[in-house]
Design a protein around this motif. Sequence first.
Motif, PDB file in Angstrom:
ATOM      1  N   MET A  55      -7.274   7.733  -6.959  1.00 43.66           N
ATOM      2  CA  MET A  55      -8.045   6.625  -7.530  1.00 43.66           C
ATOM      3  C   MET A  55      -7.786   5.291  -6.843  1.00 43.66           C
ATOM      4  N   PHE A  56      -6.631   5.178  -6.185  1.00 46.42           N
ATOM      5  CA  PHE A  56      -6.237   3.922  -5.564  1.00 46.42           C
ATOM      6  C   PHE A  56      -5.799   4.163  -4.128  1.00 46.42           C
ATOM      7  N   LEU A  57      -5.787   3.103  -3.356  1.00 52.13           N
ATOM      8  CA  LEU A  57      -5.180   3.171  -2.037  1.00 52.13           C
ATOM      9  C   LEU A  57      -3.694   3.447  -2.197  1.00 52.13           C
ATOM     10  N   SER A  58      -3.109   4.153  -1.244  1.00 50.29           N
ATOM     11  CA  SER A  58      -1.696   4.516  -1.377  1.00 50.29           C
ATOM     12  C   SER A  58      -1.041   4.637  -0.006  1.00 50.29           C
ATOM     13  N   ALA A  59       0.270   4.631  -0.020  1.00 50.08           N
ATOM     14  CA  ALA A  59       1.054   4.790   1.211  1.00 50.08           C
ATOM     15  C   ALA A  59       2.229   5.710   0.923  1.00 50.08           C
TER      16      ALA A  59
END
Length: 388
Positions: A55-59
């Motif tokens: 659902m979100f940008l991630s690293a």
Amino acid sequence: MRTFGKWLGRTLLVLILIAGALFAWKREEITRVLAVNSLFSADKIVHNFSHMDTMFLSAPVPRGDAPVSTLIIGQPITLPDTYDAWVTERAITSAVVLKDGLLRHEAYYLSTGPDDRRISWSVAKSFLSALLGVLLEDGTISSVNDPVTQYAPALLGTAYDGARIEDVLQMESGVRFNEDYLDFWSDINKMGRVLALGQSMDGFAAGLTETNAAAGKSWQYVSIDTHILGMVIRGATGRPISELLSERIIAPLGLEQAPYYVTDGYGTAFVLGGLNLTTRDYARFGQMIAQNGLWNGVQVVPAAWIAQSTRPSAKTVKGNTQYGYQWWMPADARDGEFFARGIYGQYIYINQPLGVVIAINSADKKFREAGVSLSNTAMFRAIAEAAQ
């Protein structure tokens, strides 16, 4: 009239085409905003908390090359009589209990499992505190008395100008910030939309200009203070938090799965609540802290920092839960009893005298309500006693 109808129809068609083009152009951002708006919906919250990276940008936070550290299974605990009622009432999704490093209880609920990387929410703050302690020990950061602007000059002229590192560690920045998760227009929810739209968390923080009090004079829990700590660490090292946390904290622990951070649109880790781990791996981190930073013969976090950061030092209101350096203590805390805590029921409870670590993940929409079963702290203590 016919001419007007044609004009209106063409206008509507143009608007529809523009709206369609805008959606195609900003599809990801719009999708993430919609995800934010339904993140805590009753029918989605459990699933969402295990799938934040969809659902979100991630690293990624690389786990390193160390073999998985074994959790040796010990004698099962006879749980308190009220445990099952507490699990249901508090919407517990997973529970891991360690006693002297032995796995004494592990359970998953509401269709979750051991491989789920669950969102930490503010439990992530305690991970960042541990990382800061390492950087203070090696001299990368000189002192908690240094002004935050020494390492994060973008904060000059903002509400954080004049605050020390210790002030933000203790939630005593004095910055005006509305932390009401149930208020759509609160600062904390505006911050969520910054993430969803791929905007800059640093820019959001630098846009805060109002204060309620001078730094260091009073306590108010404002999550954005932890982002400032992240800015300090990145400014001191010139490196992303995900890399630093991996090398200095995560890699030595031998986790089962690589954690990940939710990020903003610039790849900046959402350090105040965006870390995701399995519940067993939360417990491994907690066990390292319980052992005063020692793990498999390696001093991961300085023992002196753990002692300093987990004692009540902030100016919390008498009678309330106490606070240290991004760690919580019960109002009547015993020596060596403290916990990391996140909204909706995320915990790493540590009781050093009893040798107990309890990692809990939940989807508790009533986390602000007392409930009818034992309080979370009372349940943790009861489980710790049962483990003896």
